[in-house]
Design an enzyme around this catalytic site. Sequence first.
Site, PDB file in Angstrom:
ATOM      1  N   SER A 176       0.797  -1.229   0.000  1.00  0.00           N
ATOM      2  CA  SER A 176       0.000   0.000   0.000  1.00  0.00           C
ATOM      3  C   SER A 176       0.830   1.279   0.000  1.00  0.00           C
ATOM      4  O   SER A 176       0.377   2.298  -0.500  1.00  0.00           O
ATOM      5  CB  SER A 176      -0.967  -0.002   1.180  1.00  0.00           C
ATOM      6  OG  SER A 176      -0.297  -0.267   2.386  1.00  0.00           O
ATOM      7  N   HIS A 204      -5.369  -3.437  -2.883  1.00  0.00           N
ATOM      8  CA  HIS A 204      -4.988  -2.455  -3.908  1.00  0.00           C
ATOM      9  C   HIS A 204      -4.884  -3.045  -5.312  1.00  0.00           C
ATOM     10  O   HIS A 204      -4.552  -2.335  -6.255  1.00  0.00           O
ATOM     11  CB  HIS A 204      -3.677  -1.770  -3.530  1.00  0.00           C
ATOM     12  CG  HIS A 204      -3.777  -1.005  -2.253  1.00  0.00           C
ATOM     13  ND1 HIS A 204      -4.282   0.277  -2.183  1.00  0.00           N
ATOM     14  CD2 HIS A 204      -3.494  -1.363  -0.973  1.00  0.00           C
ATOM     15  CE1 HIS A 204      -4.275   0.676  -0.922  1.00  0.00           C
ATOM     16  NE2 HIS A 204      -3.807  -0.291  -0.174  1.00  0.00           N
ATOM     17  N   LYS A 236     -11.944   0.354  -2.201  1.00  0.00           N
ATOM     18  CA  LYS A 236     -10.880   0.981  -2.983  1.00  0.00           C
ATOM     19  C   LYS A 236     -11.240   0.902  -4.462  1.00  0.00           C
ATOM     20  O   LYS A 236     -12.081   1.661  -4.920  1.00  0.00           O
ATOM     21  CB  LYS A 236      -9.544   0.341  -2.597  1.00  0.00           C
ATOM     22  CG  LYS A 236      -9.203   0.764  -1.156  1.00  0.00           C
ATOM     23  CD  LYS A 236      -8.025   0.082  -0.525  1.00  0.00           C
ATOM     24  CE  LYS A 236      -7.846   0.654   0.873  1.00  0.00           C
ATOM     25  NZ  LYS A 236      -7.065  -0.189   1.760  1.00  0.00           N
TER      26      LYS A 236
END
Length: 390
Positions: A176, A204, A236
């Site tokens: 991250s 991610h 996300k």
Amino acid sequence: MKDLAPLLQQRRAEHRYRQRRLLDGPQQPEQIIDGRPVLAFCSNDYLGLASHPAVIAAFKAGADRYGVGAGAAHLVNGHTRAHHQLEEALAAFTGRDRALLFSTGYMANLGVAQALLHRGDRVLQDRLNHASLIDAARISEARLQRYRHADPDDLARLLDRDPERETLVSTDGVFSMDGDVAPLPALADLCARAGAWFMVDDAHGLGVLGATGAGTLEHQGLDQARVPILMGTLGKGLGTAGAFVAGGEDLIETLIQAARTYVYTTAMPAAVATATLAALQVVRTEPERREHLRMLVRQFRAGATELGLTLMDSDTPIQPLLVGDAAAAMALSEGLLARGLLVPAIRPPTVPAGTARLRVTLSAAHTPAHVDRLLEGLRALCVSPASGMG
Ligand SMILES: *Cc1c(COP(=O)(O)O)cnc(C)c1O
């Protein structure tokens, strides 16, 4: 009762005091922060789905049909048809037998550790794993050991040391704060040989990497046999909220029985599930979003290289600029903000000492002109004829 004020004062003195900024309006590149317009490069809304019209419409329709609160845990009567459909869609999307929803990625990581690990077991983790994986190891009471970042040889060394012990190996898919991708095939082989559980946290990668956006595992061609535990977040790349764990039947049933962060909490609102189903549909039908994002990453890297800036080794939308000194990183971030560009400085203890950085993240909602504005700001602050990069 402890007096908290001196501790807060000390944090201030150490320049480690954290404060929120106030956002007015939706998550999108051009936004109003603390009352003024900025161009933001810090969101994890990588595909620009958080304020996509189809996702918003599905959220509203979900609220019309199911109301707002789920009213109970999944195991009581909070598990709606929308939640169930989303679990089936996520299992199909990621090529796993089943998927189980959690309210956040943080809770999903804790839940896996609670269900699978006991005192006397061990957890082996990449040194740069997300805080929620570290906390998961802690509450499981298993013994946590960390291997060198993205280093299969170091993991092999730890695995060999105590081959009989029940072991969970977990890693971020995309790191991250660095943006690099874990060497998953090599890690998966080691786990298979050692008989260890292997878990990838793809917060991610999901929606962003892989031919269909199914994430880092698709990108590296790893099926459920090689990575038995996949954790993905919905807040996300998919632009909504919540998370899931995907894997085999027995894994999912075990989580339903024993993950305390699943059992003892209210189900996410059903409207979040209907919105996420719409987000998955956009991921499937608009591959051009991922292509556009890759193009922006190339544009940013080429421009930053030309300016002589130090990029990290990443081809994901997380594009940190290494500064080194924490005060210098702060000054650069503040200089950019004065120019209307929001790029946070990430400092120790979030990253190792001496590696303070600006964490630039790109989104499919950015335009090439947005990226040019960022590069222009960096040029003005970092490149002067006399000094070069400060
Ligand atoms: C953001 C993040 C999480 C936590 O997910 P939430 O849904 O925001 O709680 C877990 N792991 C990683 C690697 C993350 O970046």
